[in-house]
Scaffold this motif. Structure first.
Motif, PDB file in Angstrom:
ATOM      1  N   PRO A   1       0.835  -1.212   0.000  1.00 40.36           N
ATOM      2  CA  PRO A   1       0.000   0.000   0.000  1.00 40.36           C
ATOM      3  C   PRO A   1       0.868   1.260   0.000  1.00 40.36           C
ATOM      4  O   PRO A   1       2.035   1.239   0.411  1.00 40.36           O
ATOM      5  CB  PRO A   1      -0.789  -0.121   1.305  1.00 40.36           C
ATOM      6  CG  PRO A   1      -0.763  -1.569   1.648  1.00 40.36           C
ATOM      7  CD  PRO A   1       0.560  -2.074   1.170  1.00 40.36           C
TER       8      PRO A   1
ATOM      9  N   THR B   1       1.770   5.136   1.308  1.00 39.36           N
ATOM     10  CA  THR B   1       1.707   5.918   2.542  1.00 39.36           C
ATOM     11  C   THR B   1       2.018   7.367   2.186  1.00 39.36           C
ATOM     12  O   THR B   1       2.489   7.672   1.083  1.00 39.36           O
ATOM     13  CB  THR B   1       2.730   5.431   3.587  1.00 39.36           C
ATOM     14  OG1 THR B   1       4.060   5.759   3.134  1.00 39.36           O
ATOM     15  CG2 THR B   1       2.626   3.922   3.801  1.00 39.36           C
TER      16      THR B   1
ATOM     17  N   TYR C   1      -8.826  -2.312  -3.060  1.00 38.20           N
ATOM     18  CA  TYR C   1      -9.072  -1.786  -1.723  1.00 38.20           C
ATOM     19  C   TYR C   1      -7.824  -1.967  -0.850  1.00 38.20           C
ATOM     20  O   TYR C   1      -7.170  -3.004  -0.868  1.00 38.20           O
ATOM     21  CB  TYR C   1     -10.249  -2.527  -1.086  1.00 38.20           C
ATOM     22  CG  TYR C   1     -10.548  -2.083   0.318  1.00 38.20           C
ATOM     23  CD1 TYR C   1     -11.261  -0.916   0.557  1.00 38.20           C
ATOM     24  CD2 TYR C   1     -10.100  -2.824   1.413  1.00 38.20           C
ATOM     25  CE1 TYR C   1     -11.541  -0.499   1.848  1.00 38.20           C
ATOM     26  CE2 TYR C   1     -10.368  -2.408   2.713  1.00 38.20           C
ATOM     27  CZ  TYR C   1     -11.086  -1.247   2.930  1.00 38.20           C
ATOM     28  OH  TYR C   1     -11.351  -0.827   4.210  1.00 38.20           O
ATOM     29  N   GLY C   2      -7.522  -0.944  -0.071  1.00 36.74           N
ATOM     30  CA  GLY C   2      -6.402  -1.008   0.854  1.00 36.74           C
ATOM     31  C   GLY C   2      -5.131  -0.362   0.343  1.00 36.74           C
ATOM     32  O   GLY C   2      -4.147  -0.258   1.090  1.00 36.74           O
ATOM     33  N   GLU C   3      -5.130   0.108  -0.896  1.00 34.03           N
ATOM     34  CA  GLU C   3      -3.913   0.716  -1.444  1.00 34.03           C
ATOM     35  C   GLU C   3      -3.639   2.088  -0.840  1.00 34.03           C
ATOM     36  O   GLU C   3      -2.489   2.515  -0.757  1.00 34.03           O
ATOM     37  CB  GLU C   3      -4.014   0.836  -2.961  1.00 34.03           C
ATOM     38  CG  GLU C   3      -3.971  -0.510  -3.664  1.00 34.03           C
ATOM     39  CD  GLU C   3      -4.031  -0.369  -5.175  1.00 34.03           C
ATOM     40  OE1 GLU C   3      -4.042   0.773  -5.684  1.00 34.03           O
ATOM     41  OE2 GLU C   3      -4.069  -1.414  -5.855  1.00 34.03           O
ATOM     42  N   PHE C   4      -4.713   2.794  -0.423  1.00 30.16           N
ATOM     43  CA  PHE C   4      -4.563   4.147   0.109  1.00 30.16           C
ATOM     44  C   PHE C   4      -5.212   4.248   1.480  1.00 30.16           C
ATOM     45  O   PHE C   4      -6.418   4.031   1.619  1.00 30.16           O
ATOM     46  CB  PHE C   4      -5.247   5.170  -0.810  1.00 30.16           C
ATOM     47  CG  PHE C   4      -4.851   5.071  -2.259  1.00 30.16           C
ATOM     48  CD1 PHE C   4      -3.557   5.319  -2.660  1.00 30.16           C
ATOM     49  CD2 PHE C   4      -5.801   4.721  -3.212  1.00 30.16           C
ATOM     50  CE1 PHE C   4      -3.197   5.234  -3.999  1.00 30.16           C
ATOM     51  CE2 PHE C   4      -5.461   4.642  -4.548  1.00 30.16           C
ATOM     52  CZ  PHE C   4      -4.151   4.889  -4.950  1.00 30.16           C
ATOM     53  N   PRO C   5      -4.470   4.609   2.520  1.00 33.20           N
ATOM     54  CA  PRO C   5      -5.104   4.823   3.819  1.00 33.20           C
ATOM     55  C   PRO C   5      -5.928   6.104   3.797  1.00 33.20           C
ATOM     56  O   PRO C   5      -5.628   7.057   3.063  1.00 33.20           O
ATOM     57  CB  PRO C   5      -3.911   4.941   4.774  1.00 33.20           C
ATOM     58  CG  PRO C   5      -2.783   5.420   3.924  1.00 33.20           C
ATOM     59  CD  PRO C   5      -3.003   4.798   2.567  1.00 33.20           C
ATOM     60  N   ASN C   6      -6.976   6.142   4.587  1.00 30.13           N
ATOM     61  CA  ASN C   6      -7.828   7.335   4.647  1.00 30.13           C
ATOM     62  C   ASN C   6      -7.031   8.586   4.989  1.00 30.13           C
ATOM     63  O   ASN C   6      -7.294   9.676   4.466  1.00 30.13           O
ATOM     64  CB  ASN C   6      -8.929   7.137   5.693  1.00 30.13           C
ATOM     65  CG  ASN C   6      -9.959   6.112   5.282  1.00 30.13           C
ATOM     66  OD1 ASN C   6     -10.077   5.768   4.111  1.00 30.13           O
ATOM     67  ND2 ASN C   6     -10.719   5.617   6.244  1.00 30.13           N
ATOM     68  N   GLU C   7      -6.047   8.433   5.853  1.00 27.96           N
ATOM     69  CA  GLU C   7      -5.261   9.582   6.300  1.00 27.96           C
ATOM     70  C   GLU C   7      -4.506  10.225   5.134  1.00 27.96           C
ATOM     71  O   GLU C   7      -4.287  11.436   5.125  1.00 27.96           O
ATOM     72  CB  GLU C   7      -4.265   9.150   7.386  1.00 27.96           C
ATOM     73  CG  GLU C   7      -4.903   8.664   8.682  1.00 27.96           C
ATOM     74  CD  GLU C   7      -5.535   7.278   8.564  1.00 27.96           C
ATOM     75  OE1 GLU C   7      -5.192   6.533   7.608  1.00 27.96           O
ATOM     76  OE2 GLU C   7      -6.387   6.938   9.406  1.00 27.96           O
TER      77      GLU C   7
ATOM     78  N   CYS D   1     -11.677   1.548  -3.821  1.00 26.74           N
ATOM     79  CA  CYS D   1     -12.427   1.489  -2.570  1.00 26.74           C
ATOM     80  C   CYS D   1     -13.417   0.341  -2.543  1.00 26.74           C
ATOM     81  O   CYS D   1     -13.887  -0.057  -1.471  1.00 26.74           O
ATOM     82  CB  CYS D   1     -13.180   2.802  -2.347  1.00 26.74           C
ATOM     83  SG  CYS D   1     -12.141   4.263  -2.403  1.00 26.74           S
TER      84      CYS D   1
ATOM     85  N   ASP E   1     -16.234   3.234   4.435  1.00 28.01           N
ATOM     86  CA  ASP E   1     -15.876   4.582   4.887  1.00 28.01           C
ATOM     87  C   ASP E   1     -16.343   5.683   3.946  1.00 28.01           C
ATOM     88  O   ASP E   1     -15.845   6.814   4.020  1.00 28.01           O
ATOM     89  CB  ASP E   1     -14.353   4.685   5.066  1.00 28.01           C
ATOM     90  CG  ASP E   1     -13.846   3.873   6.243  1.00 28.01           C
ATOM     91  OD1 ASP E   1     -14.632   3.652   7.181  1.00 28.01           O
ATOM     92  OD2 ASP E   1     -12.672   3.460   6.223  1.00 28.01           O
TER      93      ASP E   1
END
Length: 298
Positions: free
Chosen positions: A103, A105, A124-130, A148, A166
């Motif tokens: 992923p 960061t 899904y999971g490649e980009f954190p929400n932050e 997503c 989310d």
């Protein structure tokens, strides 16, 4: 510090594509590849951020933008996929994920400035929400919801779609949202594209672009806009949505929704006639508009 119209973030893949006649074609793909090419041919300053295994660094040669504008972080593995198409128009397919890169960061982002931070992911999971929230503090955020909704079961590689848990939290940070009609149905519960767009707007996104094999639709909370796809053949079907979205959001930096939508739809119509990332020019696209969209008013 470099300045870009858009900085596009996503994994570049090696795709093993099997058509409906069982012919195999190996090619590099990924939303970041098609999107960066689309923005670039229209004359926009474009950067791309990707991540792969060092043994696969030759994949970077597939980018059509300037090599100095490709920012790559290395990890243990790269993303590789197999696509089996069941029809000549490539509308029906079965996709398998053979391997995944790590992923992204915030630390993977280069020290550059961008007007648009374009999240062009695959799974899904490649980009954190932050990461999305942080980029929204720097510029407009564009998001392709494929990253997503599409999941991969890495015990067997099978991919499946499910709603984005989310969406209510993150969509308010999104200026430009791209989805196809099927993905929008998963998120909204309706298969009416105009209703889909309105629901996604109500959830927080500012401008919604929905692709379909016949047209592209945009909604800004005030009006529905559409423009037809007029490709003469479908040999370059792969990368359709990525090409459309990148063209649209970059043109929106300078033009109205109608004008941006026209250029985006003409760009993808031309791209769909040739496999691979688009390698035309803005002049080619303008000539395509004159020839095939003379009736379209914007």
């Amino acid at each position: 510090m470099k300045h870009y119209d858009s900085l596009i973030i996503g994994h570049i893949t090696k795709d093993f594509n099997i058509d409906h006649l069982n012919n195999l074609n190996e090619i590099c793909g990924g939303a970041v590849l098609f999107s960066s090419a689309s923005a670039f041919v229209l004359g926009h300053s474009t950067g791309a951020v990707t991540k792969l295994a060092e043994k696969d660094r030759d994949r970077l040669d597939s980018f059509t933008i300037n090599k100095d504008d490709v920012y790559c972080s290395f990890c243990n593995d790269s993303t590789t996929m197999k696509n089996e198409y069941f029809t000549a128009d490539k509308e029906k397919r079965n996709s398998t994920c053979l391997s995944c890169a790590d992923p992204f960061t915030v630390d993977d982002l280069p020290s550059v400035d961008a007007k648009i931070y374009h999240f062009a992911g695959l799974l899904y999971g490649e980009f954190p929400n932050e990461m999305v929230i942080e980029c929204s503090k720097k510029g407009a955020v564009a998001l392709d919801v494929q990253a997503c909704l599409r999941h991969a079961d890495m015990t067997n590689g099978l991919m499946y779609f499910e709603d984005w848990a989310d969406k209510r939290k993150i969509l308010p940070y999104i200026t430009y949202l791209k989805t196809d009609a099927a993905e929008a149905e998963i998120m909204t519960g309706t298969n009416d594209r105009e209703k889909e767009a309105k629901i996604l707007f109500e959830l927080g996104a500012k401008e919604i672009l929905i692709t379909h094999n016949t047209e592209v639709l945009v909604y800004d909370g005030k009006k529905i806009y559409t423009c037809p796809i007029r490709a003469r053949n479908l040999s370059g079907r792969t990368g359709r949505g990525d090409t459309t979205f990148a063209a649209y959001i970059n043109e929106r930096l300078n033009y109205s929704i109608e004008q941006a939508l026209l250029y985006a739809t003409a760009t993808v119509s031309l791209k769909m006639e040739t496999p691979g990332p688009i390698k035309s020019s803005r002049k080619d696209i303008e000539e395509y508009i004159e020839k095939f969209y003379s009736d379209y008013k914007c």
